[in-house]
Design a protein around this motif. Structure first.
Motif, PDB file in Angstrom:
ATOM      1  N   VAL A 170      48.061  41.578  37.198  1.00 35.82           N
ATOM      2  CA  VAL A 170      49.383  41.545  37.835  1.00 35.82           C
ATOM      3  C   VAL A 170      49.455  40.245  38.614  1.00 35.82           C
ATOM      4  CG1 VAL A 170      50.977  42.702  39.394  1.00 35.82           C
ATOM      5  CG2 VAL A 170      49.388  44.054  38.019  1.00 35.82           C
ATOM      6  N   TYR A 171      50.610  39.584  38.507  1.00 35.44           N
ATOM      7  CA  TYR A 171      50.688  38.214  39.015  1.00 35.44           C
ATOM      8  C   TYR A 171      51.775  38.037  40.062  1.00 35.44           C
ATOM      9  CZ  TYR A 171      47.555  37.475  35.143  1.00 35.44           C
ATOM     10  OH  TYR A 171      46.472  37.555  34.301  1.00 35.44           O
ATOM     11  N   ILE A 205      48.232  28.038  46.987  1.00 36.35           N
ATOM     12  CA  ILE A 205      49.499  27.305  47.029  1.00 36.35           C
ATOM     13  C   ILE A 205      50.308  27.593  45.768  1.00 36.35           C
ATOM     14  CG2 ILE A 205      50.578  25.014  47.122  1.00 36.35           C
ATOM     15  CD1 ILE A 205      49.299  25.937  49.757  1.00 36.35           C
ATOM     16  N   ASN A 206      49.635  27.660  44.626  1.00 38.89           N
ATOM     17  CA  ASN A 206      50.325  27.960  43.376  1.00 38.89           C
ATOM     18  C   ASN A 206      51.095  29.275  43.481  1.00 38.89           C
ATOM     19  OD1 ASN A 206      50.608  27.547  40.276  1.00 38.89           O
ATOM     20  ND2 ASN A 206      49.970  29.648  40.517  1.00 38.89           N
ATOM     21  N   ASP A 207      50.406  30.290  43.964  1.00 37.39           N
ATOM     22  CA  ASP A 207      51.038  31.598  44.066  1.00 37.39           C
ATOM     23  C   ASP A 207      52.203  31.566  45.052  1.00 37.39           C
ATOM     24  OD1 ASP A 207      47.992  33.624  43.672  1.00 37.39           O
ATOM     25  OD2 ASP A 207      49.087  32.287  42.327  1.00 37.39           O
ATOM     26  N   ARG A 208      52.051  30.820  46.128  1.00 30.46           N
ATOM     27  CA  ARG A 208      53.130  30.714  47.118  1.00 30.46           C
ATOM     28  C   ARG A 208      54.341  30.029  46.496  1.00 30.46           C
ATOM     29  NH1 ARG A 208      49.654  28.920  52.565  1.00 30.46           N
ATOM     30  NH2 ARG A 208      48.049  30.513  52.268  1.00 30.46           N
ATOM     31  N   MET A 209      54.072  29.039  45.589  1.00 31.20           N
ATOM     32  CA  MET A 209      55.171  28.355  44.904  1.00 31.20           C
ATOM     33  C   MET A 209      55.949  29.337  44.019  1.00 31.20           C
ATOM     34  SD  MET A 209      53.477  24.704  43.811  1.00 31.20           S
ATOM     35  CE  MET A 209      54.900  24.039  42.948  1.00 31.20           C
ATOM     36  N   VAL A 210      55.216  30.218  43.345  1.00 28.57           N
ATOM     37  CA  VAL A 210      55.877  31.178  42.460  1.00 28.57           C
ATOM     38  C   VAL A 210      56.858  32.028  43.252  1.00 28.57           C
ATOM     39  CG1 VAL A 210      55.548  33.136  40.908  1.00 28.57           C
ATOM     40  CG2 VAL A 210      53.919  31.242  40.873  1.00 28.57           C
ATOM     41  N   LEU A 211      56.447  32.438  44.455  1.00 32.45           N
ATOM     42  CA  LEU A 211      57.322  33.279  45.278  1.00 32.45           C
ATOM     43  C   LEU A 211      58.506  32.492  45.820  1.00 32.45           C
ATOM     44  CD1 LEU A 211      55.135  35.416  44.987  1.00 32.45           C
ATOM     45  CD2 LEU A 211      55.191  35.741  47.457  1.00 32.45           C
ATOM     46  N   CYS A 212      58.237  31.384  46.465  1.00 31.44           N
ATOM     47  CA  CYS A 212      59.307  30.611  47.114  1.00 31.44           C
ATOM     48  C   CYS A 212      60.329  30.118  46.092  1.00 31.44           C
ATOM     49  CB  CYS A 212      58.723  29.427  47.877  1.00 31.44           C
ATOM     50  SG  CYS A 212      57.782  29.915  49.336  1.00 31.44           S
ATOM     51  N   ILE A 265      51.908  46.898  43.025  1.00 29.25           N
ATOM     52  CA  ILE A 265      52.761  46.131  42.103  1.00 29.25           C
ATOM     53  C   ILE A 265      52.213  46.241  40.687  1.00 29.25           C
ATOM     54  CG2 ILE A 265      53.761  43.847  41.608  1.00 29.25           C
ATOM     55  CD1 ILE A 265      54.648  45.008  44.280  1.00 29.25           C
ATOM     56  N   GLN A 266      53.122  46.370  39.723  1.00 29.97           N
ATOM     57  CA  GLN A 266      52.719  46.415  38.318  1.00 29.97           C
ATOM     58  C   GLN A 266      53.499  45.352  37.527  1.00 29.97           C
ATOM     59  OE1 GLN A 266      54.302  49.828  36.201  1.00 29.97           O
ATOM     60  NE2 GLN A 266      55.208  50.597  38.084  1.00 29.97           N
ATOM     61  N   PRO A 267      53.081  45.091  36.278  1.00 33.73           N
ATOM     62  CA  PRO A 267      53.834  44.103  35.476  1.00 33.73           C
ATOM     63  C   PRO A 267      55.267  44.567  35.290  1.00 33.73           C
ATOM     64  CG  PRO A 267      51.716  44.551  34.461  1.00 33.73           C
ATOM     65  CD  PRO A 267      51.884  45.553  35.566  1.00 33.73           C
ATOM     66  N   VAL A 268      56.201  43.656  35.517  1.00 24.67           N
ATOM     67  CA  VAL A 268      57.617  43.987  35.391  1.00 24.67           C
ATOM     68  C   VAL A 268      58.313  42.985  34.483  1.00 24.67           C
ATOM     69  CG1 VAL A 268      57.786  45.094  37.666  1.00 24.67           C
ATOM     70  CG2 VAL A 268      58.213  42.640  37.448  1.00 24.67           C
ATOM     71  N   ALA A 269      59.546  43.327  34.149  1.00 24.61           N
ATOM     72  CA  ALA A 269      60.382  42.387  33.408  1.00 24.61           C
ATOM     73  C   ALA A 269      61.791  42.464  33.986  1.00 24.61           C
ATOM     74  CB  ALA A 269      60.416  42.741  31.930  1.00 24.61           C
TER      75      ALA A 269
END
Lengths: 419, 415, 163
Positions: A170-171, A205-212, A265-269
């Protein structure tokens, strides 16, 4: 009274000790970014509509060609030429075909504490480094370019406490889509999404970029993380120093607060045609796809390419699927080359393109046709976003997108591995 | 009397002892190539003609390359029509994103020395590089072959082209064919076969021969031919038997004329806007400011081309405000170029590397330009409006010249 | 002997297929959708001006370049009844025959032809322009067969026992 990160950044840019939501302040902009979506319009207005055309500080301007690269028409070429010629004449930093604008900005410019305008809605990405980035149109960009300043209505901040850890497979993209699904496409309208808590602090930082990056899809003006060691490490490795390292005060005031347990959290679409129509990915498994896309300012970095390559090793893209893989910058491409990921993508039958906005922008590369279905790591799935008005776009994580490309229909990574 | 190569191939194909230029014969087709851009038209004509099945599905190859990746709303319709046609008529040879048609036909082993091959693309002459008779046709003609497996042709006269000696450093096979087209003119070989021989030809790789055969159509030629040799055998992964070994021009064969070049006399050249036969030496054009460079296409997108470009660009950067677009000709070549470091060198220099396909050459996307812009390209055509507006200037060149020009930001040779 | 008259449009040497129909329009669905872009890189207004029955007279190597059969199809769809040139590129030549577009090679007419004036063509015999006759050669038998069948599609339909 205490201030949130966003309020502190705005106060610093306005040169005042304190700001509160609802105030209007004039701020000095630390930097302005504009890409080939609208720069030609800014340039036209600069030459035709301003009495005394001049640029406040050319060193604060960054021009990036990323949306239609390589150029797809004489019209595109003419607007890019206008941008190029202006950058050349005014000695403005100019990037062409080196990557998606927000990736270039993060790799080369953004510093914690800065206030940055970008002529692109996903400028909110820069909050990953504790900066305040927000998207504006070509006119606001012009004003900023000429005066070096702008007016800002101080937004409220909404707190998102993230606790625990995402499960295996899960990402961050699943997390952010889940959040948007819960609060809705205008859930944070004109507000700043502030991510904190142990789950946020543990994020790269990568993960924070995905959210922001996706905050604007919930209507937010911006998104932000506290500037911490990870941010410092990121910018120092690239030869930069922070403007200011802000965290929210203990007595800062928030408009609303949410808590998300990452372990749940689970994989979503996100289903067509809305980013907030988010369902568990399993609910849409089995939908036949024509194209898949791994890339964009949201999910085109080395972390996501590694996920995709790991799933593809020893497997092939389904015969009827066009799987476009597009690293977000030349630096990412070179790293992917070094790690053998590009070879894995080519061996599996994927289509690997130069760093650019590509399928996400949907205008000239990997355009999908009548009644076709795309699953994508891009930022939006609005009607007609990726091509024909009748076509459908699903959004998913790099893992879900890659697994689907292999299966030929929407499929999660864990389902693939079990076959 | 002796026979030229094309006469030998045609005679063998129809089971005759000998044929003469001007004879109208019906050949048995060994393989056909159809690509994405014309597939819907082929399918329509095939249906209109009333055929119920393909004469031999194994002999038909369908390749998507002009529209990969899709750049306009309706592009993918071509893939759907192609996929449906292939499924309906039992075709197995379908390449959806493996690279340019002319690269794949020989690379994937669909063409062997002595074969008779037709394709829905003018650069089908390329496969003469392995000693096949291959030529471009329209989609109606292709539909008729799909149903009957045969086609009428008029046996062409042959122009013999001899290139002896050793090519100077910095001169590539692209410079040879551009020189030849300049000397013959854009219609200098119309209806004729161009037969290549000489010590410089024998020394050339199959990839270099491919560049020459590819551009034969730009002098109007029906086909280009190279005698199969050990290099051909290695490239095609076959052993040459008697027939391919016999594909050289006989001493007493009748040629329309013979053109001879001494390799040492050749220099890097370019085709100037907007005709392929407008040839000038690179040294005369040096200093002309450029906006973009394209390295790729079926003419010059092979490993040796990418390596030549990488050699020039190693440790250098593309000039400021100049774009360099590199498009390998096939998936296989892309991987080989990654493995040998050429891709890394090119990207570090600032190149945008795109997926194998026709790219900018066919002028739909991939680096389209606007009024007043100038591009140096390694493809095969620089016609008016080919890569953008009619006020764009296209210069054709070798990969080495193109790479040097990208670093300099102006036309320049490698010195 | 078939005879017809038409108004002439004059084009130059080496008119290539990228000029006749640029690649960017080749994914349009039908010839009718494409024909408005015929000759656009060279003469953007020409396609709209051509009328049914007009004739093109051109220099050498007409139709050089790509094998795109849309080139002769579009010329025909625009209403051109025949193209007369010093010489034709070979793929274009075959494609035109297969589509029933009449092509005539004539070495001298191009030197004197003025755009907008009319000529009269007597097939397999000569062209009359301002009272002077310019001789034209006969087509080879096998091509005459295809043309008489009405083009290659009709010939194949006959082969398959249709019509």
């Amino acid at each position: 009274m205490g201030m949130t990160i966003a309020e502190k950044i705005i106060a610093l840019a306005a040169g005042v000790p304190e700001v509160k939501p609802g105030d209007i302040h004039t701020v000095n902009l630390d930097r302005m970014m504009t890409n080939d979506g609208t720069t030609h319009l800014t340039v036209d207005m600069y030459y035709n509509k301003i009495k005394n055309p001049h640029i406040a500080d050319t060193k604060k301007m960054v021009f990036i060609v990323d949306h239609n690269v390589p150029s797809d028409s004489p019209k595109t070429a003419a607007s890019q030429k206008k941008m190029r010629d202006f950058a050349k004449a005014h000695k403005i930093d100019f990037w062409e075909g080196q990557g998606v604008c927000h990736q270039i900005m993060m790799e080369h410019y953004v510093c914690p504490g800065e206030l940055i305008f970008g002529a692109d809605s996903h400028t909110c990405t820069y909050g990953a480094l504790g900066a305040f980035g927000t998207g504006v149109g070509c006119t606001d960009l012009l004003y900023g370019m000429v005066t070096g300043t702008s007016w800002v209505l101080v937004p409220e901040t909404v707190k998102f406490s993230l606790t625990g850890q995402l499960p295996e497979g899960v990402y961050p993209r699943d997390l952010m889509l889940t959040i948007i699904g819960e609060i809705g496409a205008n859930g944070c309208n004109y507000q700043v999404m502030e991510f904190c808590g142990d789950g946020a602090e543990a994020m790269s930082i990568n993960d924070r970029m995905v959210l922001c990056n996706l905050a604007v899809e919930a209507g937010a003006k911006s998104a932000v993380f506290a500037a911490d060691e990870k941010a410092l490490e990121y910018i120092r490795a690239r030869g930069r120093e922070p403007k200011a390292m802000f965290a929210s005060d203990g007595d800062a005031v928030y408009a609303r607060e949410y808590t998300f347990d990452l372990a749940k959290i689970q994989p979503v679409a996100a289903r067509p045609d809305f980013v907030d129509d988010v369902v568990p990915a399993k609910e849409v498994c089995g939908v036949r796809i024509d194209e898949a896309f791994l890339g964009s300012c949201n999910n085109g970095r080395i972390d996501e390419l590694r996920v995709g390559a790991a799933l593809l090793k020893g497997r092939k893209v389904a015969g009827h699927v066009r799987f476009l893989v597009v690293p977000a910058s030349q630096a990412v491409y070179l790293q992917a080359l070094e790690e053998g990921l590009i070879t894995t993508f080519m061996e599996s039958g994927a289509i690997v393109m130069n760093p650019n906005c590509s399928v996400c922008w949907g205008s000239c590369q990997g355009v999908i046709g009548e009644n076709e279905v795309l699953i994508s790591t891009g930022t939006r799935n609005f009607k007609g976003r990726a091509g024909h008005p009748s076509s459908k776009v699903y959004l998913g994580s790099a893992a879900t997108v890659t697994a689907s490309a292999i299966k030929g229909e929407i499929c999660t990574a864990d389902m693939l591995c079990c076959n | 009397m002796g026979q030229t190569v094309i006469e030998k191939i045609i005679a063998h194909n129809i089971g005759a002892a000998q044929v003469n230029p001007g004879d109208i014969v019906t050949v048995n087709v060994d393989r056909v190539m159809i690509h994405d851009i014309f597939m819907p038209f082929v399918a329509d004509k095939f249906a209109e003609m009333g055929f119920q099945k393909l004469w031999d599905p194994d002999k038909v190859v369908l390749i998507y390359d002009h529209l990969v990746p899709a750049s306009q709303l309706d592009d993918t319709r071509h893939f759907r029509v192609g996929d449906a046609f292939a499924a309906t008529y039992g075709m197995t040879h379908v390449h959806r994103s493996d690279g340019i048609c002319h690269q794949l036909m020989t690379e994937a082993g669909y063409v062997k020395p002595g074969d008779v091959v037709f394709g829905t693309d003018s650069h089908t002459t390329t496969y003469g590089c392995v000693g096949a008779f291959s030529s471009g046709i329209g989609y109606t003609e292709m539909a008729s072959i799909l149903g009957t497996g045969t086609m009428w042709i008029k046996v062409p006269e042959t122009i013999k082209v001899v290139i002896d000696g050793v090519l100077p450093t910095g001169v590539m096979s692209k410079d040879i064919i551009l020189r030849l087209i300049g000397d013959l003119g854009a219609d200098g070989a119309t209806y004729r076969a161009l037969e290549f021989s000489g010590s410089a030809v024998a020394a050339m790789s199959v990839a270099s021969r491919m560049t020459i055969a590819n551009m034969a159509i730009e002098a109007g030629a029906k086909c280009a031919l190279f005698t199969p040799d050990e290099k051909t055998a290695e490239y095609c992964e076959i052993t040459l038997d008697d027939f391919p070994r016999s594909l050289y021009g006989d001493g007493d064969a009748s040629y329309l004329n013979t053109v001879t070049y001494q390799a040492e006399d050749l220099v890097p050249v370019m085709a100037c806007p907007s005709q392929v036969d407008k040839i000038r030496n690179v040294s005369d054009l040096a200093g002309t400011v450029i906006d973009q460079v394209f390295i790729g296409s079926c003419t010059n997108g092979r490993l040796e081309d990418l390596q030549a470009a990488a050699k020039v660009l190693a440790g250098k950067k593309v000039a400021p405000f100049v774009k360099l677009i590199v498009t390998p000709a096939s998936r296989k070549i892309y991987q080989e170029a990654v493995a040998c470091g050429a891709i890394k060198t090119l990207v570090e220099a600032g190149a945008m590397v795109t997926h194998p396909g026709c790219g900018l050459c066919c002028g739909r996307t991939g680096g389209i330009l606007s009024d007043g812009e100038r591009v140096v390209a390694t493809n095969n055509r620089n016609f008016l409006g080919r890569m953008g507006t009619s006020k764009v200037e296209i210069y054709l060149a070798s990969p080495a010249t193109a790479a040097a020009s990208a670093a300099a930001g102006k036309i320049t040779g490698i010195y | 002997m078939e005879q017809f008259t038409g108004k002439v449009w004059v084009l130059g040497d080496d008119i290539d297929t990228d000029i006749i129909i640029p690649t960017e329009y080749l994914a349009l669905k039908t010839i009718d959708d494409m024909k408005q872009y015929g000759f656009s890189p060279l003469r953007p207004e020409l396609a709209a001006q051509i009328q049914e029955g007009d004739i093109i007279v051109a220099g050498k190597n007409f139709g050089c370049g790509s094998s795109r059969e849309q080139a002769p199809e579009i010329i025909k769809a625009l209403g051109i009844q025949c193209v007369i040139a010093r010489s034709f590129a070979r793929i274009f030549f075959r494609n035109s025959i297969n589509n029933g577009l009449l092509l005539i090679e004539q070495p001298d007419l191009y030197d004197v032809m003025k755009e907008g004036e009319a000529i009269t063509v007597t097939v397999n015999q000569d062209i009359d322009y301002q009272g002077k006759q310019y001789p034209i050669a006969s087509l080879p038998d096998n091509l005459v067969e295809i043309i008489q069948a009405g083009g290659l599609v009709k010939a194949m339909r006959k082969l398959n026992g249709l019509d």
